[in-house]
Motif scaffolding. Structure first.
Motif, PDB file in Angstrom:
ATOM      1  N   GLY A  40       0.848  -1.007   0.053  1.00 40.09           N
ATOM      2  CA  GLY A  40       0.121  -0.179  -0.119  1.00 40.09           C
ATOM      3  C   GLY A  40       0.967   1.253  -0.096  1.00 40.09           C
ATOM      4  N   GLU A  41       1.695   1.329   1.062  1.00 40.38           N
ATOM      5  CA  GLU A  41       2.735   2.518   0.844  1.00 40.38           C
ATOM      6  C   GLU A  41       3.427   2.563  -0.385  1.00 40.38           C
ATOM      7  OE1 GLU A  41       5.294   2.025   4.301  1.00 40.38           O
ATOM      8  OE2 GLU A  41       3.561   1.995   5.781  1.00 40.38           O
ATOM      9  N   MET A  42       3.943   1.424  -1.048  1.00 34.96           N
ATOM     10  CA  MET A  42       4.460   1.673  -2.339  1.00 34.96           C
ATOM     11  C   MET A  42       3.754   2.048  -3.340  1.00 34.96           C
ATOM     12  SD  MET A  42       7.968   0.945  -1.821  1.00 34.96           S
ATOM     13  CE  MET A  42       8.316   0.300  -3.600  1.00 34.96           C
ATOM     14  N   ILE A  43       2.547   1.794  -3.458  1.00 31.19           N
ATOM     15  CA  ILE A  43       1.482   2.201  -4.411  1.00 31.19           C
ATOM     16  C   ILE A  43       1.399   3.574  -4.317  1.00 31.19           C
ATOM     17  CG2 ILE A  43      -0.869   1.878  -5.158  1.00 31.19           C
ATOM     18  CD1 ILE A  43      -1.048  -0.965  -4.846  1.00 31.19           C
ATOM     19  N   THR A  44       1.147   4.062  -2.903  1.00 31.84           N
ATOM     20  CA  THR A  44       1.141   5.575  -2.780  1.00 31.84           C
ATOM     21  C   THR A  44       2.109   6.243  -3.111  1.00 31.84           C
ATOM     22  OG1 THR A  44      -0.617   4.845  -1.001  1.00 31.84           O
ATOM     23  CG2 THR A  44       0.567   7.301  -1.207  1.00 31.84           C
ATOM     24  N   LEU A  45       3.434   5.677  -3.063  1.00 34.00           N
ATOM     25  CA  LEU A  45       4.435   6.496  -3.313  1.00 34.00           C
ATOM     26  C   LEU A  45       4.638   6.771  -4.625  1.00 34.00           C
ATOM     27  CD1 LEU A  45       7.237   7.831  -2.803  1.00 34.00           C
ATOM     28  CD2 LEU A  45       8.205   5.555  -2.570  1.00 34.00           C
ATOM     29  N   GLY A  46       4.394   5.460  -5.480  1.00 35.88           N
ATOM     30  CA  GLY A  46       4.403   5.374  -7.080  1.00 35.88           C
ATOM     31  C   GLY A  46       3.601   6.390  -7.467  1.00 35.88           C
ATOM     32  N   GLY A  47       2.338   6.350  -7.259  1.00 31.50           N
ATOM     33  CA  GLY A  47       1.364   7.069  -7.648  1.00 31.50           C
ATOM     34  C   GLY A  47       1.673   8.677  -7.410  1.00 31.50           C
ATOM     35  N   THR A  48       2.288   9.164  -6.271  1.00 32.31           N
ATOM     36  CA  THR A  48       2.772  10.446  -5.978  1.00 32.31           C
ATOM     37  C   THR A  48       3.771  10.830  -6.970  1.00 32.31           C
ATOM     38  OG1 THR A  48       1.911  10.229  -3.937  1.00 32.31           O
ATOM     39  CG2 THR A  48       3.433  11.988  -4.185  1.00 32.31           C
ATOM     40  N   LEU A  49       4.916   9.950  -7.186  1.00 30.93           N
ATOM     41  CA  LEU A  49       5.939  10.143  -7.999  1.00 30.93           C
ATOM     42  C   LEU A  49       5.586  10.404  -9.389  1.00 30.93           C
ATOM     43  CD1 LEU A  49       8.724   7.727  -6.698  1.00 30.93           C
ATOM     44  CD2 LEU A  49       8.615  10.143  -6.321  1.00 30.93           C
ATOM     45  N   ALA A  50       4.523   9.357  -9.943  1.00 30.13           N
ATOM     46  CA  ALA A  50       3.946   9.707 -11.015  1.00 30.13           C
ATOM     47  C   ALA A  50       3.403  10.885 -11.458  1.00 30.13           C
ATOM     48  CB  ALA A  50       3.125   8.454 -11.532  1.00 30.13           C
ATOM     49  N   LEU A  51       2.355  11.303 -10.749  1.00 30.71           N
ATOM     50  CA  LEU A  51       2.087  12.708 -10.669  1.00 30.71           C
ATOM     51  C   LEU A  51       3.029  13.779 -10.592  1.00 30.71           C
ATOM     52  CD1 LEU A  51      -1.312  12.278  -8.728  1.00 30.71           C
ATOM     53  CD2 LEU A  51      -1.180  12.124 -11.090  1.00 30.71           C
ATOM     54  N   ALA A  52       4.113  13.748  -9.730  1.00 35.62           N
ATOM     55  CA  ALA A  52       4.969  14.630  -9.846  1.00 35.62           C
ATOM     56  C   ALA A  52       5.769  14.971 -11.036  1.00 35.62           C
ATOM     57  CB  ALA A  52       5.666  14.505  -8.305  1.00 35.62           C
ATOM     58  N   TRP A  53       5.987  13.767 -11.360  1.00 33.84           N
ATOM     59  CA  TRP A  53       6.788  13.555 -12.652  1.00 33.84           C
ATOM     60  C   TRP A  53       5.996  14.242 -13.842  1.00 33.84           C
ATOM     61  CZ3 TRP A  53      11.646  13.947 -13.579  1.00 33.84           C
ATOM     62  CH2 TRP A  53      12.215  13.544 -14.832  1.00 33.84           C
ATOM     63  N   ALA A  54       4.977  13.891 -14.148  1.00 30.25           N
ATOM     64  CA  ALA A  54       3.692  14.430 -15.043  1.00 30.25           C
ATOM     65  C   ALA A  54       3.897  15.800 -14.880  1.00 30.25           C
ATOM     66  CB  ALA A  54       2.692  13.761 -15.093  1.00 30.25           C
ATOM     67  N   ALA A  55       3.696  16.434 -13.714  1.00 31.08           N
ATOM     68  CA  ALA A  55       3.963  18.010 -13.826  1.00 31.08           C
ATOM     69  C   ALA A  55       5.271  18.540 -14.045  1.00 31.08           C
ATOM     70  CB  ALA A  55       3.436  18.340 -12.213  1.00 31.08           C
ATOM     71  N   ALA A  56       6.125  17.823 -13.481  1.00 32.18           N
ATOM     72  CA  ALA A  56       7.779  18.450 -13.745  1.00 32.18           C
ATOM     73  C   ALA A  56       8.083  18.336 -15.048  1.00 32.18           C
ATOM     74  CB  ALA A  56       8.608  17.528 -13.064  1.00 32.18           C
ATOM     75  N   LEU A  57       7.319  17.386 -15.922  1.00 31.17           N
ATOM     76  CA  LEU A  57       7.558  17.346 -17.497  1.00 31.17           C
ATOM     77  C   LEU A  57       7.087  18.594 -18.014  1.00 31.17           C
ATOM     78  CD1 LEU A  57       7.023  13.599 -18.536  1.00 31.17           C
ATOM     79  CD2 LEU A  57       9.326  14.817 -18.452  1.00 31.17           C
ATOM     80  N   SER A  58       6.274  19.507 -17.531  1.00 30.51           N
ATOM     81  CA  SER A  58       5.718  20.562 -18.206  1.00 30.51           C
ATOM     82  C   SER A  58       6.875  21.633 -18.235  1.00 30.51           C
ATOM     83  CB  SER A  58       4.690  20.971 -17.447  1.00 30.51           C
ATOM     84  OG  SER A  58       3.449  20.408 -17.306  1.00 30.51           O
ATOM     85  N   LEU A  59       7.849  21.523 -17.356  1.00 31.50           N
ATOM     86  CA  LEU A  59       9.255  22.155 -17.434  1.00 31.50           C
ATOM     87  C   LEU A  59      10.215  21.644 -18.339  1.00 31.50           C
ATOM     88  CD1 LEU A  59       8.735  23.786 -13.793  1.00 31.50           C
ATOM     89  CD2 LEU A  59       7.823  24.776 -16.017  1.00 31.50           C
ATOM     90  N   LEU A  60      10.358  20.536 -17.905  1.00 32.16           N
ATOM     91  CA  LEU A  60      11.490  19.872 -18.431  1.00 32.16           C
ATOM     92  C   LEU A  60      11.302  19.181 -19.870  1.00 32.16           C
ATOM     93  CD1 LEU A  60      12.588  17.951 -14.984  1.00 32.16           C
ATOM     94  CD2 LEU A  60      13.360  20.007 -15.873  1.00 32.16           C
ATOM     95  N   GLY A  61      10.129  18.833 -19.918  1.00 31.79           N
ATOM     96  CA  GLY A  61       9.862  18.298 -21.152  1.00 31.79           C
ATOM     97  C   GLY A  61      10.199  19.095 -22.476  1.00 31.79           C
TER      98      GLY A  61
END
Length: 251
Positions: A41-62
């Protein structure tokens, strides 16, 4: 001609760092599947948070990594101007190709992140609203990406000497030049984002008493419409400059 199309396709690049990041995300997904049941459960939450954070970061880095646009075709600028197409159509194709690729990657990451967090009941919103906001968020990111790549391609068209045609590591001078251009591009993106964000946020704020959490949906759509309009106007202006600019300006 067919040879020019092949050369143009070969000139377009995607940064190795972008591919490495995708591999890292795949590794996270594999790790989630292999995690022990007690910590899954903790790993799934962490993975989901990282995926959303990376999607947002790609707006600047992409926009710095994905270069399936004019930045990879500056050496063929003279030939591009001989094509029987208007400057607006050419610039729209250049910009939208990269913007679409980045939006698709963000859509996948966003879907994985939302699914992971919803699976662990970490999103305090009803399912239909989450789905509607995900769709609105995609439209919002599409507009933002269109503007971001418009800025990058505008720099390549107007100031070709300041734009690197490849993404390989260079010396300290090239690093400083890259940081300077990235900083200016970021400031311009903030300026383009300010108006739509203000109008969209204001719309959500005034509609919240009547709609509650659903007020986020019209706010996101209003902001998306503003960004798409700005992106359209930017592409149209760059298309006009593409047609009027001398071919030697990109050399």
């Amino acid at each position: 001609s067919r040879e020019l199309c092949v050369q143009t396709f070969q000139a377009r690049t995607v940064s190795p760092a972008f591919l490495v990041a995708m591999l890292v995300l795949m590794a996270i997904g594999i790790g989630l599947g292999a995690a022990e049941r007690e910590s899954r459960g903790e790993m799934i939450t962490l993975g989901g948070t990282l995926a959303l954070a990376w999607a947002a970061a790609l707006s600047l880095l992409g926009p710095q990594w994905i270069r399936a646009d004019l930045r990879g075709d500056l050496n063929q600028l003279d030939q591009l101007r001989t094509w029987p197409l208007s400057g607006t159509v050419i610039m729209a194709g250049m910009i939208s190709s990269s913007a679409l690729l980045l939006t698709v990657v963000q859509a996948v990451l966003g879907a994985l992140g939302v699914w992971a967090l919803a699976l662990e009941r970490q999103i305090p919103l009803p399912g239909p609203l989450v789905l509607a906001l995900w769709v609105a968020g995609l439209v919002l990111l599409a507009g933002l990406n269109l503007v971001a790549f418009g800025i990058q391609n505008g720099a390549a068209l107007l100031f070709p000497a300041w734009v690197r045609t490849d993404i390989r590591p260079g010396g300290i001078e090239q690093m400083g030049q890259h940081l300077l251009t990235a900083g200016v591009s970021f400031l311009l993106l903030l300026l383009f984002l300010a108006g739509p964000a203000l109008v969209g946020g204001g719309s959500a704020y005034f509609l919240r008493p009547a709609l509650g959490g659903w007020a986020l949906l019209p706010g996101a759509l209003v902001a998306s419409a503003g960004l798409l309009l700005e992106g359209f106007l930017l592409v149209d202006w760059l298309g006009d400059r593409f047609e009027r600019g001398p071919p030697a300006g990109a050399e």
